[in-house]
Write an enzyme that holds these catalytic residues in place. Structure first.
Site, PDB file in Angstrom:
ATOM      1  N   HIS A  37       1.255  65.656  33.571  1.00 45.04           N
ATOM      2  CA  HIS A  37       1.289  65.666  35.038  1.00 45.04           C
ATOM      3  C   HIS A  37       2.395  66.602  35.546  1.00 45.04           C
ATOM      4  CE1 HIS A  37       0.929  63.673  39.064  1.00 45.04           C
ATOM      5  NE2 HIS A  37       2.181  64.080  39.155  1.00 45.04           N
ATOM      6  N   GLU A  38       3.608  66.396  35.039  1.00 47.86           N
ATOM      7  CA  GLU A  38       4.733  67.226  35.509  1.00 47.86           C
ATOM      8  C   GLU A  38       4.538  68.683  35.096  1.00 47.86           C
ATOM      9  OE1 GLU A  38       6.600  66.056  37.765  1.00 47.86           O
ATOM     10  OE2 GLU A  38       6.003  63.971  37.471  1.00 47.86           O
ATOM     11  N   HIS A  47       2.565  70.411  37.693  1.00 49.97           N
ATOM     12  CA  HIS A  47       3.406  70.855  38.811  1.00 49.97           C
ATOM     13  C   HIS A  47       4.170  72.121  38.412  1.00 49.97           C
ATOM     14  CE1 HIS A  47       2.963  67.547  41.619  1.00 49.97           C
ATOM     15  NE2 HIS A  47       3.292  66.643  40.728  1.00 49.97           N
ATOM     16  N   GLU A  83       0.103  68.317  44.116  1.00 48.99           N
ATOM     17  CA  GLU A  83      -0.414  67.162  43.391  1.00 48.99           C
ATOM     18  C   GLU A  83      -1.807  67.465  42.825  1.00 48.99           C
ATOM     19  OE1 GLU A  83       1.820  65.018  42.896  1.00 48.99           O
ATOM     20  OE2 GLU A  83       0.645  63.489  41.875  1.00 48.99           O
TER      21      GLU A  83
HETATM   22 ZN    ZN Z   1       3.108  64.589  40.993  1.00 49.56          ZN
END
Ligand code: ZN
Length: 500
Positions: free
Chosen positions: A264-265, A268, A294
């Site tokens: 997830h990170e 980003h 996101e």
């Molecule tokens: Zn996030």
């Protein structure tokens, strides 16, 4: 004109540098700083925030923007210079409405509140942070009131994160989503839950981090221009296009936590690393909105990282890292990582129920700002609403209203809608990528992710803040932000798993 543009860029670079030094201090605060550093750190971050604010609101910046306006209008809308001038003007006009003294006051308060929360949450002590949150709410209202003329008091706060969205437009989108989502959640949760015991064995920290690193590297996170460190509440931050940091946490009894939060990170971070390097030092050099940001983390975490094809490639490696998975079939593992259940914690929630967590928080933010929900009543209101939405009750506030850092380290308002907008946009962008390159899923099975990464880079990452989220989605997909691609994605994936 050239000279004025250079002068503007010089000033913007100083602002960029001050802001990114502040981010470095914030990264350190959340990773390595001992608790004793809190007071000085709060003061130092407040000073930097104030210096940056003073520089952006300098009337000389306004004068330069006025002088450059004709030049900007002579250029195509999407040219770098026109975009730089346009985005800087938006930032300038927003910043000039907020006094530097307020910015410093807010920043100092946020640091103190964050520190209190790091102690209050493990101690399940809402009373300890209640005065901080009351103050945060007061400051959030004060902030909104620097932007008179709003339809809803949350609008200026939503604008900060997701420019172009309003309380009313988010509410309408969420209502439509809820209507489509609740029957899917019900259809799945009325069946026996997937068995995820295979993820709940003991997985040593070292192996988890090594495997997760290997995965994000393969997806395209550039360790020459980034690194990963441990924290309580994973986040991504950047000090430059060429230095983007991710953070993770490890639970040895839960294989999914470190791995998926790191993917997830990294999503980003790949967005930030993919911004056109020519934008470094300018306001164009970051993601365009919370929702679009996101959408990228969710794309890699869920659409890619929880797909069958992804694991056809990575599962043998995972089994090698953790031999106790040797007798767990790929199918069992795939079902385990896509287990859908009503649960207490937002960050642990599956991709189907996740949006219900967001909607609850979004509604509470609006109510607190409107004054229809007092901070003192938040814990009880939380438990009541949670029971209505999820049929569950948290045993305490630790896993209730204290679970997220956002209201305790940030502001109240505009903090949560981006997560759900991200789920919607992620599915929308991904559908466009698949239309352009139908071979993407087949290539993933062979561990090749560069086709998708390149498409995202060319269509989304490289532009930084050049386009607003509504402009970007229109440009990339040809339509407005919509719930259909996300619902279609969920239906296809979960119908195969659960026959919904
Ligand atoms: Zn996030």
């Amino acid at each position: 004109m050239e000279q004025k543009l250079q002068e503007l860029k010089q000033r913007l670079q100083e602002i960029y540098d001050l802001d990114h030094i502040g981010m470095l201090l914030g990264w350190d605060q959340s990773t390595y700083m001992p608790p004793g550093g809190a007071a000085a750190r709060g003061r130092q971050m407040a000073m930097l925030a104030q210096m940056s604010q003073e520089k952006i609101i300098d009337p000389a910046v306004g004068k330069l923007l006025d002088d450059l306006q004709k030049y900007a209008e002579s250029l195509p809308y999407d040219s770098d210079d026109a975009s730089l001038i346009r985005v800087t003007r938006r930032d300038y006009e927003r910043a000039t409405k907020v006094p530097p003294e307020f910015v410093a006051r807010l920043s100092a308060h946020q640091a103190a509140s964050y520190q209190a929360w790091t102690q209050a949450r493990p101690a399940d002590d809402f009373a300890k942070v209640r005065p901080h949150l009351e103050k945060t709410l007061e400051l959030s209202r004060e902030f909104a009131n620097y932007f008179p003329g709003y339809a809803h008091i949350a609008d200026p706060l939503i604008d900060m994160a997701d420019y172009g969205m309003k309380a009313a437009s988010v509410r309408a989108l969420f209502a439509q989503l809820r209507e489509n989502l609740v029957p899917i959640v019900q259809a799945i949760t009325s069946q026996p839950a997937a068995d995820d015991a295979c993820l709940k064995q003991t997985f040593p920290e070292e192996g988890q981090i090594a495997f997760s690193c290997q995965v994000v590297k393969r997806l395209g996170f550039d360790y020459e221009r980034g690194r990963d460190d441990k924290t309580h509440h994973p986040f991504t931050t950047s000090f430059s296009v060429n230095d983007v940091r991710i953070t993770t946490r490890v639970q040895e009894n839960d294989l999914g936590d470190c791995l998926f939060s790191m993917i997830h990170e990294a999503g980003h971070a790949m967005y930030e690393q993919g911004v056109n390097p020519a934008y470094e030092g300018t306001p164009l050099a970051s993601g365009t909105s919370a929702g679009v940001h996101e959408s990228q983390s969710r794309t890699w975490e869920n659409l890619v990282g929880r797909s069958r094809g992804f694991w056809e490639y990575f599962y043998p490696d995972l089994q090698k890292t953790f031999p106790h998975l040797k007798n767990v079939s790929l199918e069992t593992f795939y079902r385990a990582i896509n287990k859908v259940q009503r649960s207490l914690i937002r960050t642990d929630a599956d991709e189907v129920t996740y949006n219900l967590h967001v909607m609850l928080r979004f509604d509470f933010e609006l109510q607190m700002l409107e004054g229809t929900l007092a901070v003192k009543d938040l814990p009880a209101a939380w438990h009541e609403r949670f029971e209505a939405d999820f049929g569950l009750r948290a045993p305490d506030d630790k896993d209730g209203c204290l679970q997220d850092v956002h209201w305790f380290g940030g502001i109240v308002g505009g903090m949560f809608q981006g997560y759900t907008l991200g789920n919607l946009l992620g599915a929308q962008f991904y559908a466009a990528a698949l239309e352009a390159h139908p071979e993407i899923p087949a290539e993933m099975k062979q561990g090749k992710f560069d086709r998708l990464h390149t498409w995202l880079k060319e269509n989304i990452y490289t532009h930084g803040r050049k386009y607003t989220a509504p402009e970007l989605v229109k440009r990339v997909t040809g339509s407005e932000i919509a719930i259909q691609p996300y619902i279609a994605y969920l239906r296809a994936k979960y119908d195969e798993l659960y026959k919904i």
